[in-house]
Design an enzyme around this catalytic site. Structure first.
Site, PDB file in Angstrom:
ATOM      1  N   GLU A  27      20.526  -9.195  98.909  1.00  7.07           N
ATOM      2  CA  GLU A  27      21.478  -9.748  99.266  1.00  7.07           C
ATOM      3  C   GLU A  27      22.863  -9.161  98.762  1.00  7.07           C
ATOM      4  O   GLU A  27      22.794  -8.104  97.984  1.00  7.07           O
ATOM      5  CB  GLU A  27      21.717 -11.141  98.988  1.00  7.07           C
ATOM      6  N   LYS A  88      32.799 -13.956 101.670  1.00  4.87           N
ATOM      7  CA  LYS A  88      31.481 -14.356 101.073  1.00  4.87           C
ATOM      8  C   LYS A  88      30.915 -15.248 102.442  1.00  4.87           C
ATOM      9  O   LYS A  88      31.536 -16.318 102.738  1.00  4.87           O
ATOM     10  CB  LYS A  88      31.795 -15.427  99.841  1.00  4.87           C
ATOM     11  N   SER A 140      24.446 -26.062  97.638  1.00  5.96           N
ATOM     12  CA  SER A 140      24.325 -24.746  98.398  1.00  5.96           C
ATOM     13  C   SER A 140      23.654 -24.611  99.787  1.00  5.96           C
ATOM     14  O   SER A 140      22.337 -25.305  99.622  1.00  5.96           O
ATOM     15  CB  SER A 140      23.736 -23.593  97.460  1.00  5.96           C
ATOM     16  N   LYS A 159      21.127 -20.874  88.799  1.00  4.05           N
ATOM     17  CA  LYS A 159      21.942 -20.667  87.607  1.00  4.05           C
ATOM     18  C   LYS A 159      21.833 -22.017  86.587  1.00  4.05           C
ATOM     19  O   LYS A 159      22.086 -23.008  87.179  1.00  4.05           O
ATOM     20  CB  LYS A 159      23.407 -20.147  87.953  1.00  4.05           C
TER      21      LYS A 159
HETATM   22  N1  PSU Z   1      23.732 -16.643  91.793  1.00  2.00           N
HETATM   23  C1  PSU Z   1      24.098 -15.643  90.870  1.00  2.00           C
HETATM   24  N2  PSU Z   1      24.928 -14.963  91.187  1.00  2.00           N
HETATM   25  C2  PSU Z   1      25.479 -14.860  92.745  1.00  2.00           C
HETATM   26  C3  PSU Z   1      24.981 -16.030  93.453  1.00  2.00           C
HETATM   27  C4  PSU Z   1      24.192 -16.797  93.268  1.00  2.00           C
HETATM   28  O1  PSU Z   1      23.767 -15.519  89.874  1.00  2.00           O
HETATM   29  O2  PSU Z   1      26.188 -14.108  93.104  1.00  2.00           O
HETATM   30  C5  PSU Z   1      25.513 -16.013  95.057  1.00  2.00           C
HETATM   31  C6  PSU Z   1      24.342 -15.922  96.010  1.00  2.00           C
HETATM   32  O3  PSU Z   1      24.999 -14.956  96.947  1.00  2.00           O
HETATM   33  C7  PSU Z   1      24.007 -17.386  96.419  1.00  2.00           C
HETATM   34  C8  PSU Z   1      25.484 -17.845  96.570  1.00  2.00           C
HETATM   35  O4  PSU Z   1      23.609 -17.351  97.797  1.00  2.00           O
HETATM   36  O5  PSU Z   1      26.075 -17.424  95.157  1.00  2.00           O
HETATM   37  C9  PSU Z   1      25.382 -19.365  96.451  1.00  2.00           C
HETATM   38  O6  PSU Z   1      26.719 -19.700  96.382  1.00  2.00           O
HETATM   39  P1  PSU Z   1      26.990 -21.201  97.087  1.00  2.00           P
HETATM   40  O7  PSU Z   1      26.929 -22.210  95.921  1.00  2.00           O
HETATM   41  O8  PSU Z   1      28.718 -21.066  97.469  1.00  2.00           O
HETATM   42  O9  PSU Z   1      26.359 -21.498  98.293  1.00  2.00           O
HETATM   43 MN    MN Z   2      28.732 -24.848  97.920  1.00  2.00          MN
END
Ligand code: PSU
Ligand code: MN
Length: 306
Positions: A27, A88, A140, A159
């Site tokens: 990614e 993003k 997410s 995380k």
């Molecule tokens: N986890 C990490 N670093 C990141 C991400 C997740 O440790 O950069 C990124 C990934 O690309 C994941 C996104 O798909 O954050 C999720 O963001 P959101 O919660 O806005 O969907």
């Molecule tokens: Mn979100």
């Protein structure tokens, strides 16, 4: 390779796929928004080298001028890493990005969407998105994408700053099988343990592939989520994590950061507060996950592995 006219596959990836050689999708949101400069560019390049060292072709994915690009060259990776206006992009943004000719980094969800349509079966990342803490349900788009995209996704869990028990429940409710790769507990990104269950343990690429093929034969369309713990020497000790976690979440709430900006904000704040310990763990687990993914992708192309 793909009937989708918006997907542009690099010649290198195209020939690897045509020859059934191993390919690992990577990614780009982690490059543009998840890691600080200059480590982001260095890491993106190193991850590609690690995949190659294991005999797999890395396919970093991003959107460039509205094209869904599979396999970036060094210049394109540098552009994603060092430009200030890289968006993003998650699944909901892909049509807008194509229609408006945007540049953007793809999240786990958007990367899976593109990689699957390009014919790639193995995807490595650091951590998937999940259910965020707090009263507003912020879930997410990575999670629903996992329910409908049949790929092997290698990560170190979600995380620690997410609501991990709620994320684990979500995966169970929506029928996503969670593999512990060499572990019996779901890893928690910076930590090797979370106290949360996996569904099954696999200790080799062959075991993972056997499960993935069985899912396919059953007609299931979900991803197989393979969780790999951070290498022990890079794990962030609990005492440090507990201290910085609450503070980062409080700062996020205090600064009114929400939506797509929340994950990058919290990651940067935690790295600051831990004096780089979370960043070192992040890099170590990314490298390790790509290595595992490359081995799984290699075994997947071996006709003797069923
Ligand atoms: N986890 C990490 N670093 C990141 C991400 C997740 O440790 O950069 C990124 C990934 O690309 C994941 C996104 O798909 O954050 C999720 O963001 P959101 O919660 O806005 O969907
Ligand atoms: Mn979100």
């Amino acid at each position: 390779m793909t009937g989708n006219k918006f997907i542009h596959i690099s010649p290198e990836i195209e020939s690897a796929l045509a020859a059934h050689r191993p390919v690992v999708a990577l990614e780009s949101t982690v490059i543009a928004h998840g890691l600080p400069r200059p480590q982001n560019f260095e890491t993106a390049r190193r991850l590609e080298q690690i995949a190659r060292g294991e005999g797999a072709t890395p396919a970093t994915i991003a959107v460039l001028s509205g094209k869904l690009c599979v396999g970036l060259d060094a210049g394109q990776i540098e552009f994603i890493a060092n430009s200030d206006d890289i968006r993003k992009l998650s699944t909901r943004d892909l049509a807008i990005a194509v229609a408006r000719g945007w540049n953007g980094a793809t999240t786990v969800a958007a990367t899976m969407w593109i990689a699957h349509r390009a014919g790639i079966k193995v995807f490595a990342t650091g951590g998937i998105g999940g259910v965020h803490c707090g009263s507003l349900p912020d879930v997410s788009a990575d999670l629903p994408e996992l329910t409908r995209t049949p790929m092997i996704v290698i990560c170190s869990g979600a995380k620690t700053l997410l609501d991990l028990p709620a994320t684990r429940e979500w995966l169970e409710t929506y029928g996503i099988t969670v593999v512990g790769y060499g572990c019996d507990e779901m890893p928690a990104f910076y930590s090797r343990r979370s106290g949360l269950s996996t569904d099954v343990r696999c200790d080799s690429p062959e075991e993972v592939i056997h499960l993935f093929k069985t899912q396919h034969e059953l007609g299931m369309s979900a991803a197989l989520l393979v969780t790999v713990p951070v290498p022990p020497e890079a794990e962030v000790p609990h005492e440090i994590l507990n201290k910085i976690l609450d503070e980062s979440l409080r700062d996020g709430a205090g600064s009114n950061v929400s939506g797509r900006d929340l994950t990058p904000f919290l990651l940067a704040r935690m790295a600051q507060l831990s004096h780089g310990a979370t960043l070192r763990a992040n890099l170590a687990l990314l490298e390790n996950n790509v290595r595992v993914a490359a081995r799984i992708a290699t075994a997947l192309t071996d006709p003797n592995v069923t």
